[in-house]
Scaffold this motif. Structure first.
Motif, PDB file in Angstrom:
ATOM      1  N   SER A  49      55.140  47.959  30.536  1.00 53.77           N
ATOM      2  CA  SER A  49      55.160  48.217  31.974  1.00 53.77           C
ATOM      3  C   SER A  49      54.600  47.037  32.749  1.00 53.77           C
ATOM      4  O   SER A  49      55.148  46.636  33.784  1.00 53.77           O
ATOM      5  N   LEU A  50      53.546  46.441  32.249  1.00 56.77           N
ATOM      6  CA  LEU A  50      52.926  45.301  32.928  1.00 56.77           C
ATOM      7  C   LEU A  50      53.866  44.102  32.943  1.00 56.77           C
ATOM      8  O   LEU A  50      53.984  43.396  33.954  1.00 56.77           O
ATOM      9  N   GLU A  53      56.704  44.484  35.508  1.00 57.20           N
ATOM     10  CA  GLU A  53      56.336  44.376  36.921  1.00 57.20           C
ATOM     11  C   GLU A  53      56.575  42.971  37.479  1.00 57.20           C
ATOM     12  O   GLU A  53      56.536  42.758  38.680  1.00 57.20           O
ATOM     13  N   LEU A  55      54.762  40.370  37.525  1.00 59.57           N
ATOM     14  CA  LEU A  55      53.661  39.792  38.281  1.00 59.57           C
ATOM     15  C   LEU A  55      53.540  38.308  37.939  1.00 59.57           C
ATOM     16  O   LEU A  55      54.037  37.845  36.915  1.00 59.57           O
ATOM     17  N   ILE A 111      43.788  46.111  30.114  1.00 60.25           N
ATOM     18  CA  ILE A 111      44.965  46.189  30.983  1.00 60.25           C
ATOM     19  C   ILE A 111      44.673  47.039  32.215  1.00 60.25           C
ATOM     20  O   ILE A 111      45.063  46.688  33.338  1.00 60.25           O
ATOM     21  N   GLU A 112      43.966  48.146  32.027  1.00 60.34           N
ATOM     22  CA  GLU A 112      43.631  48.989  33.177  1.00 60.34           C
ATOM     23  C   GLU A 112      42.726  48.257  34.165  1.00 60.34           C
ATOM     24  O   GLU A 112      42.888  48.386  35.382  1.00 60.34           O
ATOM     25  N   TYR A 114      42.595  45.039  34.671  1.00 61.41           N
ATOM     26  CA  TYR A 114      43.421  44.036  35.358  1.00 61.41           C
ATOM     27  C   TYR A 114      44.256  44.693  36.452  1.00 61.41           C
ATOM     28  O   TYR A 114      44.316  44.204  37.589  1.00 61.41           O
ATOM     29  N   GLN A 115      44.894  45.817  36.105  1.00 64.87           N
ATOM     30  CA  GLN A 115      45.737  46.500  37.091  1.00 64.87           C
ATOM     31  C   GLN A 115      44.915  46.996  38.278  1.00 64.87           C
ATOM     32  O   GLN A 115      45.373  46.951  39.426  1.00 64.87           O
ATOM     33  N   THR A 116      43.690  47.432  38.012  1.00 67.86           N
ATOM     34  CA  THR A 116      42.822  47.875  39.101  1.00 67.86           C
ATOM     35  C   THR A 116      42.456  46.713  40.016  1.00 67.86           C
ATOM     36  O   THR A 116      42.474  46.840  41.250  1.00 67.86           O
ATOM     37  N   ALA A 119      45.457  45.788  42.120  1.00 63.64           N
ATOM     38  CA  ALA A 119      45.692  46.814  43.142  1.00 63.64           C
ATOM     39  C   ALA A 119      44.711  46.669  44.299  1.00 63.64           C
ATOM     40  O   ALA A 119      45.082  46.827  45.474  1.00 63.64           O
ATOM     41  N   SER A 152      44.021  37.045  36.294  1.00 63.59           N
ATOM     42  CA  SER A 152      45.049  36.637  35.347  1.00 63.59           C
ATOM     43  C   SER A 152      44.462  35.769  34.238  1.00 63.59           C
ATOM     44  O   SER A 152      44.835  35.901  33.068  1.00 63.59           O
TER      45      SER A 152
END
Length: 620
Positions: A49-50, A53, A55, A111-112, A114-116, A119, A152
């Motif tokens: 999923s990452l 995206e 990114l 991963i969580e 990083y996504q936080t 966001a 990143s």
């Protein structure tokens, strides 16, 4: 009511892993238990999923994620090779497997995080005021860019470290010893060597299945309880309370018999019948508080949370002295809690009162000075066979079908291997109901190497799944598809004897990604949410049919004590009660009323725990 706190993380039972030192071909990865499918699938989904995206992943973050993705796909393919491998076939690889699980958890956390961070950056970017866009455009953009670059960069390094750890596991020299491993008799310590101070819940429901083969035992105990009113000589010197003890092996039916007695004496004792499950190493104050809560059941918050032991004993003594009662203390392991205040309080009850205890240890009865000890024997062959047939035959089948299909002699052999223990007979019988009634399938069970598994009784007083009881239960566990294994083991996060709300359990399974293999379950497709709920409900029904969880009623289920021991053994690295370790991912504080203990556990597990269960009546 329990409070469920979780981040949507990886959750499954204990997987087993053994890898070859070769990475190039997935077919050369030799042994990996299918149970690891769940955490690998969840992490693989997060990585994919990452990457999708698109990114702006810089500093090799994208390359490292793609490398991780490839490794996870290889592991996932390896699962197919080992589906159905017996649990104990990889007994020597438990540490290696534990390392893998820790790495998978850590990777998902990375991963969580990083996504936080990303966001939050996006939120800050969109929340810039028009004035700042005009007056400080470069400052604002640079700040967002700096955060993005930093996140990143950290992601790239962290995932690189994850890949290195996976490489290390893959190359571990231990794996060379287990290529092509087959089940074998492994000596050493019993399955459970650690001690779990597991708070117990108060339950005495009979469930939907009527007990079998204990009518004579029930009549004898009820007769002694009811004859107590006029038998002055039967009273102990301490007061007017008579103690009866049911003693026997784990899985032999002590609690089932006590439930039968409890139900039978309703007319005699009325509402003054109470059932309390005793933890393996109970805290004296907590146990007295638990008994008092049961005795003085009522709406609203308990008034006993802040009372001293002396105050609790005084209140309990006043209640017990009013009129005769029956108090069942289920699964007593030791009697340190019984001495002094507690013994004096409970034995000072009204004349004609009774305490019925169940225990696996005869010396517990002696130390509590029980007036009568009822030693529960194993089932004889005829009793065992009748119970087995009841569980193994499907609707419309009869005992003669066993002879028609030439499997009766095989069934009799399997029953003898169950050692006369009702729990094992029921569990194995339920497993056989899922098999074809063919000689080949039944002989496969009869000749399973797992029957040869012999281990000394567990060194811990808190558990007993070693010896004769283990093989049959492990056979039933190994026969589960991997998605049911994960769900079964997750149930051990609740304390022993805890009545688990079905809807809450379903929510937790879904949150941890344990529900999702829709192709295995025959449910009517509707919306995605209803699909998942229907699948989870079917999982519960499947576990009930296999006698691995008990149905209390339409809203609640529970685990048998021994099956709780089994589930906690399998998942012991990740699941803990009352205290946490560095590997704990699922922590239960249900039944713990010590504020300091709560605070210690909250601090210790803040960065690792994925599930935290806390009683709403406890305090932080």
């Amino acid at each position: 009511m329990a409070i469920f706190a979780t981040s949507e993380m990886i959750s499954s039972s204990l997987p087993l892993l053994a890898l070859s030192s070769t990475k190039k071909k997935t077919e050369e990865i030799t042994v990996m238990d299918a149970l690891v499918q769940t955490p690998i699938s969840i992490l693989l989904g997060a990585v994919t999923s990452l990457l999708k995206e698109k990114l702006d992943l810089i500093f090799n973050a994208k390359n490292n994620l793609e490398a991780l993705q490839q490794k996870l796909r290889c592991f996932q393919e390896a699962v197919k090779v080992s589906d159905g491998k017996p649990f104990f076939s990889n007994e020597h690889n438990r540490d290696l497997e534990g390392e893998l699980k820790d790495v998978l958890y850590d990777a998902h956390n990375i991963i969580e995080r990083y996504q936080t961070t990303i966001a939050l950056c996006k939120r800050d970017k969109h929340s810039i005021t028009p004035w700042n866009k005009v007056s400080k455009p470069w400052t604002t953009l640079c700040s967002c860019f700096k955060e993005h670059v930093s996140a990143s960069y950290k992601l790239a390094n962290d995932i690189k470290n994850i890949n290195q750890k996976l490489d290390k596991i893959e190359k571990n020299k231990i794996t060379a010893d287990v290529l092509g491993i087959t089940p074998r008799d492994i000596g050493g310590e019993g399955p459970i060597s650690g001690e779990h101070d597991n708070p117990r819940e108060t339950t005495h429901h009979m469930g939907v299945q009527p007990p079998t083969g204990r009518e004579d035992d029930k009549k004898e105990i009820v007769k002694r309880l009811l004859s107590n009113d006029s038998t002055e000589g039967s009273k102990t010197q301490k007061g007017g309370v008579y103690i009866i003890s049911i003693v026997g092996k784990g899985g032999i039916g002590k609690t089932t018999l006590a439930k039968m007695v409890f139900k039978e004496t309703e007319e005699h004792f009325g509402k003054r019948r109470w059932w309390v499950c005793v933890s393996e190493k109970p805290n004296r104050k907590d146990l007295v508080r638990q008994i008092l809560r049961e005795v003085c059941k009522g709406p609203g918050e308990s008034p006993y949370s802040y009372c001293s032991l002396s105050e609790l004993c005084t209140q309990l003594r006043n209640e017990l002295s009013k009129e005769k009662f029956l108090l069942v203390l289920d699964d007593v392991w030791e009697v340190k809690w019984w001495k002094e205040e507690v013994e004096g309080t409970l034995m000072a009850g009204a004349m004609g009162s009774n305490i019925l205890i169940t225990s696996r240890k005869k010396d517990v009865s002696e130390e509590m000075r029980a007036s009568y000890v009822h030693e529960l024997p194993e089932f004889n062959f005829q009793q065992s066979w009748e119970l087995f047939i009841k569980e193994a035959l499907r609707e419309g089948q009869a005992e003669r079908d066993l002879e028609i299909h030439n499997v009766r002699d095989v069934g009799e052999s399997i029953v003898k291997k169950c050692g006369g223990l009702p729990l094992v007979i029921k569990t194995v019988g339920s497993m056989m109901r899922t098999k074809k009634m063919s000689r080949e399938d039944w002989k496969f069970v009869e000749n399973s190497e797992i029957w040869k598994w012999k281990t000394p009784a567990a060194s811990s007083s808190s558990t007993e799944i070693g010896g004769d009881i283990l093989p049959g239960l492990m056979l039933s566990y190994d026969d589960l598809p991997y998605y049911l294994k994960s769900c079964f083991v997750y149930c051990c996060i609740y304390p022993k004897d805890y009545e688990i709300e079905r809807e809450r359990l379903i929510m937790q399974w879904v949150a941890h990604g344990l529900i999702g293999e829709k192709e295995h379950i025959d449910v009517e497709p509707t919306t995605e949410c209803i699909d998942v709920e229907a699948i989870a409900k079917q999982y519960i029904e499947d576990l009930i049919r296999r006698c691995l969880i008990e149905e209390i009623d339409l809203k609640k289920v529970k685990l048998h004590d021994i099956l709780h021991d089994l589930a906690l053994y399998i998942g012991r690295r990740e699941y803990s009660h009352t205290f946490a370790t560095k590997h704990t991912r699922h922590l239960s504080l249900l039944g713990v009323y010590d504020a300091k203990a709560h605070n210690r556990n909250a601090l210790k597990t803040a960065n690792k725990v994925h599930t935290l269960l806390v009683d709403s009546k406890s305090y932080l």
